[in-house]
Design an enzyme around this catalytic site. Structure first.
Site, mmCIF file in Angstrom:
data_model
loop_
_atom_site.group_PDB
_atom_site.id
_atom_site.type_symbol
_atom_site.label_atom_id
_atom_site.label_comp_id
_atom_site.label_asym_id
_atom_site.label_seq_id
_atom_site.Cartn_x
_atom_site.Cartn_y
_atom_site.Cartn_z
ATOM 1 N N CYS A 1 0.180 -1.388 0.694
ATOM 2 C CA CYS A 1 -0.152 -0.167 -0.177
ATOM 3 C C CYS A 1 1.165 1.137 0.039
ATOM 4 O O CYS A 1 2.472 1.197 -0.439
ATOM 5 C CB CYS A 1 -0.695 0.257 1.359
ATOM 6 S SG CYS A 1 -1.527 -1.477 1.065
ATOM 7 N N ARG B 1 1.642 1.455 -5.834
ATOM 8 C CA ARG B 1 1.438 1.173 -4.901
ATOM 9 C C ARG B 1 0.410 -0.318 -4.149
ATOM 10 O O ARG B 1 0.940 -1.358 -3.940
ATOM 11 C CB ARG B 1 2.282 1.136 -3.428
ATOM 12 C CG ARG B 1 3.436 1.774 -3.590
ATOM 13 C CD ARG B 1 3.658 2.602 -2.101
ATOM 14 N NE ARG B 1 4.499 1.537 -1.421
ATOM 15 C CZ ARG B 1 5.518 1.161 -0.979
ATOM 16 N NH1 ARG B 1 6.320 1.655 -1.721
ATOM 17 N NH2 ARG B 1 5.920 0.072 0.086
ATOM 18 N N TRP C 1 -3.675 -1.711 -1.844
ATOM 19 C CA TRP C 1 -3.254 -3.727 -2.311
ATOM 20 C C TRP C 1 -4.286 -4.450 -1.701
ATOM 21 O O TRP C 1 -3.380 -4.697 -0.667
ATOM 22 C CB TRP C 1 -2.105 -3.658 -2.338
ATOM 23 C CG TRP C 1 -2.120 -4.814 -3.406
ATOM 24 C CD1 TRP C 1 -2.463 -4.837 -4.830
ATOM 25 C CD2 TRP C 1 -1.622 -6.380 -3.264
ATOM 26 N NE1 TRP C 1 -2.189 -6.357 -5.008
ATOM 27 C CE2 TRP C 1 -1.822 -7.174 -3.875
ATOM 28 C CE3 TRP C 1 -1.558 -6.435 -1.665
ATOM 29 C CZ2 TRP C 1 -1.203 -8.156 -3.889
ATOM 30 C CZ3 TRP C 1 -1.259 -8.309 -1.847
ATOM 31 C CH2 TRP C 1 -1.240 -8.907 -3.046
ATOM 32 N N ASN D 1 -0.268 -0.853 5.979
ATOM 33 C CA ASN D 1 0.739 -0.904 4.776
ATOM 34 C C ASN D 1 1.339 -2.276 5.722
ATOM 35 O O ASN D 1 2.213 -2.422 6.448
ATOM 36 C CB ASN D 1 1.820 -0.355 4.483
ATOM 37 C CG ASN D 1 2.900 -0.752 3.501
ATOM 38 O OD1 ASN D 1 1.868 -2.322 2.948
ATOM 39 N ND2 ASN D 1 4.555 0.059 2.708
ATOM 40 N N GLY D 2 1.034 -3.607 5.078
ATOM 41 C CA GLY D 2 1.913 -4.461 5.815
ATOM 42 C C GLY D 2 0.602 -5.840 6.227
ATOM 43 O O GLY D 2 -1.017 -5.791 5.993
ATOM 44 N N GLU E 1 10.956 -14.194 -19.254
ATOM 45 C CA GLU E 1 10.984 -12.121 -18.660
ATOM 46 C C GLU E 1 9.691 -12.200 -19.707
ATOM 47 O O GLU E 1 8.531 -10.908 -19.211
ATOM 48 C CB GLU E 1 11.861 -11.431 -19.026
ATOM 49 C CG GLU E 1 11.686 -10.096 -18.315
ATOM 50 C CD GLU E 1 11.497 -9.538 -17.489
ATOM 51 O OE1 GLU E 1 10.899 -11.033 -16.505
ATOM 52 O OE2 GLU E 1 10.897 -8.247 -17.092
ATOM 53 N N LYS F 1 6.150 -10.345 -18.916
ATOM 54 C CA LYS F 1 5.657 -9.088 -19.000
ATOM 55 C C LYS F 1 3.760 -8.769 -20.038
ATOM 56 O O LYS F 1 3.085 -8.087 -19.417
ATOM 57 C CB LYS F 1 6.324 -8.366 -19.996
ATOM 58 C CG LYS F 1 7.679 -8.238 -19.753
ATOM 59 C CD LYS F 1 7.736 -6.414 -18.885
ATOM 60 C CE LYS F 1 7.723 -6.477 -17.160
ATOM 61 N NZ LYS F 1 9.054 -7.385 -16.780
ATOM 62 N N GLU G 1 1.101 -10.042 -16.956
ATOM 63 C CA GLU G 1 0.794 -8.867 -16.360
ATOM 64 C C GLU G 1 0.659 -8.000 -16.837
ATOM 65 O O GLU G 1 -0.019 -7.426 -16.622
ATOM 66 C CB GLU G 1 1.971 -8.321 -15.171
ATOM 67 C CG GLU G 1 3.203 -8.419 -15.999
ATOM 68 C CD GLU G 1 4.397 -8.165 -14.616
ATOM 69 O OE1 GLU G 1 5.727 -7.221 -15.202
ATOM 70 O OE2 GLU G 1 4.112 -7.337 -13.773
ATOM 71 N N HIS H 1 9.636 -31.889 -25.093
ATOM 72 C CA HIS H 1 9.292 -32.579 -25.038
ATOM 73 C C HIS H 1 8.031 -32.829 -23.656
ATOM 74 O O HIS H 1 7.897 -33.290 -23.209
ATOM 75 C CB HIS H 1 10.562 -33.182 -23.458
ATOM 76 C CG HIS H 1 12.235 -33.487 -23.897
ATOM 77 N ND1 HIS H 1 12.310 -34.099 -23.779
ATOM 78 C CD2 HIS H 1 13.044 -32.453 -23.982
ATOM 79 C CE1 HIS H 1 13.393 -34.328 -24.250
ATOM 80 N NE2 HIS H 1 13.934 -33.449 -24.669
ATOM 81 N N LYS I 1 3.179 -2.582 -6.959
ATOM 82 C CA LYS I 1 4.859 -3.077 -7.802
ATOM 83 C C LYS I 1 5.386 -3.219 -6.394
ATOM 84 O O LYS I 1 6.818 -3.694 -6.698
ATOM 85 C CB LYS I 1 5.287 -1.230 -7.364
ATOM 86 C CG LYS I 1 6.362 -0.663 -7.756
ATOM 87 C CD LYS I 1 7.095 -1.059 -9.373
ATOM 88 C CE LYS I 1 8.121 -1.108 -10.054
ATOM 89 N NZ LYS I 1 8.644 -1.463 -11.202
HETATM 90 C C1 AGP Z 1 8.114 -7.553 -12.077
HETATM 91 O O1 AGP Z 1 7.311 -6.919 -13.423
HETATM 92 C C2 AGP Z 1 6.475 -7.457 -11.321
HETATM 93 N N1 AGP Z 1 6.159 -6.400 -11.527
HETATM 94 C C3 AGP Z 1 7.427 -8.322 -10.500
HETATM 95 O O2 AGP Z 1 7.832 -10.034 -10.967
HETATM 96 C C4 AGP Z 1 8.433 -7.912 -9.816
HETATM 97 O O3 AGP Z 1 10.089 -8.239 -10.816
HETATM 98 C C5 AGP Z 1 9.254 -9.202 -8.457
HETATM 99 O O4 AGP Z 1 7.697 -8.928 -7.337
HETATM 100 C C6 AGP Z 1 10.316 -8.026 -7.672
HETATM 101 O O5 AGP Z 1 9.775 -7.114 -6.817
HETATM 102 P P1 AGP Z 1 11.744 -6.877 -6.619
HETATM 103 O O6 AGP Z 1 12.505 -6.508 -7.235
HETATM 104 O O7 AGP Z 1 11.195 -5.438 -6.337
HETATM 105 O O8 AGP Z 1 11.652 -7.549 -5.521
#
Ligand code: AGP
Length: 620
Positions: A2, A27, A78, A104-105, A489, A493, A496, A512, A615
């Site tokens: 958050c 966030r 969040w 937050n948490g 990766e 992308k 997400e 396989h 994030k």
């Molecule tokens: C990446 O596009 C993501 N949003 C996510 O996988 C991110 O890399 C992951 O949550 C790790 O975050 P951090 O690097 O802040 O630890």
């Protein structure tokens, strides 16, 4: 997870807090809320499910002058406990509405605390863990030895809480102060002239001040117009570490781009360059922040890389380089799995914990576990003073600048570069590479900002391709060697951002099982190695492309410029500059980022704030 903002000063708190929330919305964006103190007895609260825009509409409806006052706080959520509906939006209040709290948490013992309050007749108005804190603190303010002393109440309540939390409190009877507490979740104080700020991230107040103070573990801060006082949870004053933020407001703005992600993709050459800067001097790799002596590096007999998501993919890339340069075994592990499988760790194990935010709970717990087992932990982090570097033995910062788009882009490239610096430092200390070889690898890294810049020339072509693929149901990504993590990766992308089914595979694994997924017209992105670097891999991948083309796949090939052999196999060819094999992820990832962003945009999704994500992920 958050986002939190607090303010006491000479401006209208509502506007300061809303502007801060805008910068922290990355966030979490399940709901937003504000509380403003306006003289003795005045505490106004508004909150609304959904994006911050919903709250602003609500504020316009009720009239913003209803929340006049120069002290207040805000929150963007969040969701963890309870769905994202109005009643679960922060701030939460006590029964009479005199106290408000944002959080937050996660309060891990909240069920026990809630049961205790309910047994005493308190009626809960939300499903959240946070609300228990509001009732407990209000009660402490009314009775007992902490009565009438808000900071003392906060300290007393925090001593009872388990879990990770940043909490910020306003009380109607304390109109000139905002009180906050921190355990394992971020909280920074901003120090202005006649005004003081609190936030999860300096971005929230960067337009007002660059003078900041990082709060430590288990600390409570009281902010007033005059400044701030910090104590531990027992009321003992503690030393703080003021710092000056080394970037300005423009870094946290879109700068003419449609969305932050596109801006951040464009910033990648600078991110790579800044991360390398100052790390080679006198013919040697210099990692001045790392606090590990050469002897420590010589003692290492095994490396673990722990991280999540994109950071984990950067670790997978690093495994190839570190093993190649140092001949040390490198295990790359998802941080969320690491401590639950009893990994073999001792004082000669180096654990490299990679995290953009430095807050990720899974990675933080992996760091704690590694340190308990006496391993040495080196953090690679993009956020100054975040919890993961604080709890590690050493840190190497990536200098990518703030990344606002939820999808990691420039920090991915910066992490790869930082991982490589660690690999080269190990090789140098252990003598597995001659000094001139280390220097050559470093100079190859130094050439990468220009190569990445050159790759950005593909953006218009890739965006056009994205428009063509926007209606696809699924996309597969294939690669070999360092191209394999790039494929993973690329798939992440696309998942997400575009909410599209996407899978990354090692191309050799296709036969396989996954080859059964290939059907007529299915887009398959293939990350080709250089025909010069690893000729054997190149020819094997050509065979793999043949196999999928024969089954009707639409092939999108990312290949080195001038690689004529691949052309007949590519329905769509994206050419990237020729670079050494280990450097290829730094160029081949770029088109995949652009592709995902463009497909998401065409499908009408918010590129910077994908659904269900945030994030930084501060829960396990
Ligand atoms: C990446 O596009 C993501 N949003 C996510 O996988 C991110 O890399 C992951 O949550 C790790 O975050 P951090 O690097 O802040 O630890």
């Amino acid at each position: 997870m958050c986002g939190i903002v607090g303010y006491v000063g000479h401006r209208q708190a509502l506007e300061v807090v809303l502007a801060g929330l805008h910068r922290l919305e990355y966030r979490g964006y399940d709901s937003a809320g504000v509380a403003v103190l306006d003289g003795p007895g005045g505490l106004a609260v508004e909150r609304k499910a959904g994006r911050l825009a919903n709250l602003e509409t609500r504020l316009d409806e009720v009239g913003r002058d209803r929340l006049a006052g120069t002290a207040g706080m805000g929150h963007t959520r969040w969701a963890t406990h309870g769905p994202p509906v109005d009643r679960n939006a922060h701030p939460h209040r006590d029964a009479v509405g005199g106290l408000a709290v944002v959080h937050n948490g996660i309060i891990e013992n909240f069920a026990r605390l809630r049961a205790e309050l309910e047994a005493d007749g308190v009626e809960m108005a939300s499903d959240t863990d946070t609300e228990t804190v509001a009732h407990l603190t209000a009660r402490a303010y009314q009775e007992g030895e902490t009565a009438g002393d808000l900071p003392a109440c906060v300290r007393a309540v925090c001593r009872r809480l388990e879990g990770a939390f940043t909490l910020v409190f306003c009380h109607a009877d304390e109109p000139d102060q905002v009180v906050a507490a921190r355990r394992s979740s971020p909280l920074v104080v901003g120090v202005g002239d006649g005004e003081t700020f609190l936030a999860s991230d300096v971005a929230a107040f960067i337009e007002h001040t660059r003078d900041a103070v990082e709060l430590g573990q288990d600390q409570v801060v009281v902010i007033t117009r005059e400044g701030y006082q910090v104590t531990d949870f027992h009321g003992q004053p503690v030393e703080t570490a003021p710092f000056r933020v080394n970037w300005d407001l423009s870094a946290a703005e879109k700068g003419g781009h449609d969305y932050f992600m596109l801006k951040e993709i464009q910033e990648q050459p600078a991110a790579v360059e800044s991360t390398l800067r100052g790390h080679f001097a006198g013919g040697r790799i210099v990692l001045d922040e790392q606090r590990l002596a050469d002897q420590d590096l010589r003692d290492v007999d095994k490396v673990f890389v722990v991280a999540c998501g994109t950071a984990y993919h950067s670790g997978l890339v690093a495994k190839y380089a570190i093993e190649h340069w140092t001949r040390l075994p490198v295990e790359c592990e998802l941080a969320s799995e690491f401590r639950y499988r009893d990994p073999v760790l001792d004082r000669d194990t180096l654990v490299v914990a990679i995290s953009q935010s430095g807050e990720t709970a899974d990675t933080l717990e992996a760091v704690r576990h590694a340190r308990e087992q006496k391993a040495r932990v080196l953090a690679i982090c993009n956020t100054n003073g975040a919890q993961i570097p604080r709890e590690s033995d050493a840190v190497l910062y990536t200098h990518a600048g703030p990344e606002i788009g939820v999808a990691a882009t420039k920090t991915f490239l910066a992490q790869i570069v930082a991982n490589y610096l660690v690999g080269l430092a190990l090789a140098q200390a252990r003598g597995t590479k001659y000094p001139d070889e280390v220097a050559r690898e470093f100079h190859e890294l130094e050439a990468m900002p220009a190569a990445v810049q050159h790759t950005l020339g593909t953006v218009p072509q890739v965006r056009a391709l994205g428009r063509e693929l926007a209606d696809s149901k699924a996309v597969l990504f294939l690669g070999r060697h360092v191209g394999f993590p790039v494929a993973l990766e690329g798939a992440l992308k696309l998942k997400e951002l575009a909410y599209m089914h996407a899978e990354g595979f090692a191309a050799g694994e296709l036969k396989h099982g996954p080859i059964a997924l290939i059907e007529d017209g299915l887009p398959v992105v293939i990350v080709m190695p250089s025909p010069k670097g690893r000729a054997v891999l190149h020819s094997k991948l050509l065979s793999n492309i043949n196999e999928i083309q024969a089954r009707g796949a639409r092939t999108i090939v990312i290949a080195e410029e001038g690689d004529g052999t691949v052309k007949p196999f590519a329905d769509h060819l994206i050419e990237v500059p020729a670079v050494p094999t280990l450097m290829q992820p730094l160029v081949s990832s770029v088109p995949l980022q652009v592709l995902a962003a463009e497909i998401a945009r065409c499908r009408g999704y918010d590129v910077d704030k994908p659904r269900n994500l945030a994030k930084s992920v501060t829960v396990e």
